[in-house]
Design an enzyme around this catalytic site. Structure first.
Site, short mmCIF file in Angstrom:
data_model
loop_
_atom_site.label_atom_id
_atom_site.label_comp_id
_atom_site.label_asym_id
_atom_site.label_seq_id
_atom_site.Cartn_x
_atom_site.Cartn_y
_atom_site.Cartn_z
N ARG A 17 27.62 -33.04 22.17
CA ARG A 17 26.21 -33.42 22.23
C ARG A 17 25.39 -32.32 22.90
NH1 ARG A 17 26.83 -39.44 24.98
NH2 ARG A 17 28.47 -40.22 23.61
N ASP B 96 21.44 -32.39 24.85
CA ASP B 96 20.41 -33.33 25.28
C ASP B 96 19.05 -32.99 24.67
OD1 ASP B 96 22.18 -34.77 26.88
OD2 ASP B 96 21.83 -33.49 28.62
N ARG C 195 23.25 -27.14 33.65
CA ARG C 195 21.93 -27.25 34.27
C ARG C 195 22.02 -27.44 35.78
NH1 ARG C 195 19.24 -31.80 30.68
NH2 ARG C 195 17.65 -31.65 32.30
N TYR D 210 27.80 -21.23 26.75
CA TYR D 210 26.41 -21.64 26.89
C TYR D 210 25.62 -20.52 27.54
CZ TYR D 210 27.20 -26.63 25.89
OH TYR D 210 27.50 -27.83 25.29
#
Length: 250
Positions: free
Chosen positions: A51, A53, A200, A111
């Site tokens: 997933r 967000d 994050r 990422y």
């Protein structure tokens, strides 16, 4: 049925994330609608590598799906790319064996996270980089980054709402680069998997260290506490990009 694997990119600004949900526009839902049109109304389920967000972008998200017809790869890629909404691009298409799974066979993920540190902030980066308006000592961040490497229980860097019990992950690479004009940071993290909002929270913690509100040697202590409250704030989603997904066969 033929199983296709695709690498897709998307601008997450106007999506409620990747995964299909009852309310809100999602990447999975848009691709499934396009595939259904291409397959003359037959419903097709899309599986993603994971997933993302709301507001999060992807340069290298991987999906797979079973399609009722065997079509030339470039024709298939072109059709899905041009018939999907303009904030989704289909970069690459391959045929894979029926035991390939976009999610369960992932070996590593990369990422990236962009932080706008310019003064004033750039209005052109507002959807594509998280803004940090406070002073930063970049050397402190560089000092702290290696403490994230290795295999750890990353409970302190996992947001509430995660359904995962095992929070042990391995990070192979954690680095920060500064652009030529000195007004944007680019963080890169490569690991065998990441927890809910983990990137994050790591970035939010590193920025807090750079701002002098946490000591530069605090990450081992934060990890050891296994307490979300020990880490820094969660950085905003618009700076986050799923850059690449790597499989064992690769």
């Amino acid at each position: 049925m033929t199983r296709y694997k695709a690498i897709i990119a998307y601008d997450g600004t106007n999506f409620n994330g990747f995964q299909k949900q009852p309310n809100g526009r999602t990447v999975q839902d848009e691709i499934e609608k396009t595939l259904q049109k291409m397959a003359n109304g037959k419903e097709i389920t899309v599986f993603g590598s994971g997933r993302t967000d709301a507001g999060v972008h992807a340069l290298g998200q991987v999906i797979h799906f079973d399609y009722p017809l065997k079509r030339p790869l470039e024709r298939m890629r072109f059709a899905l790319d041009t018939q999907s909404p303009e904030d989704i691009a289909v970069k690459e298409m391959t045929m894979v064996s029926e035991d390939f799974h976009a999610r369960y066979l992932v070996k590593e993920k990369i990422y990236q996270f962009r932080v706008d540190i310019g003064k004033p902030r750039s209005p052109f980066r507002r959807h594509y980089a998280s803004y940090f308006p406070y002073p930063l000592d970049l050397e402190k961040i560089k000092q702290a980054l290696p403490d994230l490497l290795g295999t750890h229980d990353f409970t302190s860097f996992c947001a509430s709402g995660s359904s995962v019990d095992d929070k042990v992950r391995t990070i192979y690479e954690a680095k920060m680069e500064v652009n030529q004009t000195g007004d944007e940071l680019l963080f890169t993290f490569r690991g065998n998997g990441f927890l809910y909002k983990m990137i994050r929270i790591m970035v939010g913690t590193l920025l807090k260290i750079g701002n002098g509100r946490l000591p530069e040697d605090s990450i081992p202590t934060i990890i050891a506490k296994r307490d979300r409250n020990a880490a820094g704030p969660t950085a905003h989603p618009e700076g986050l990009y799923l850059f690449e997904v790597i499989y064992a066969s690769e």
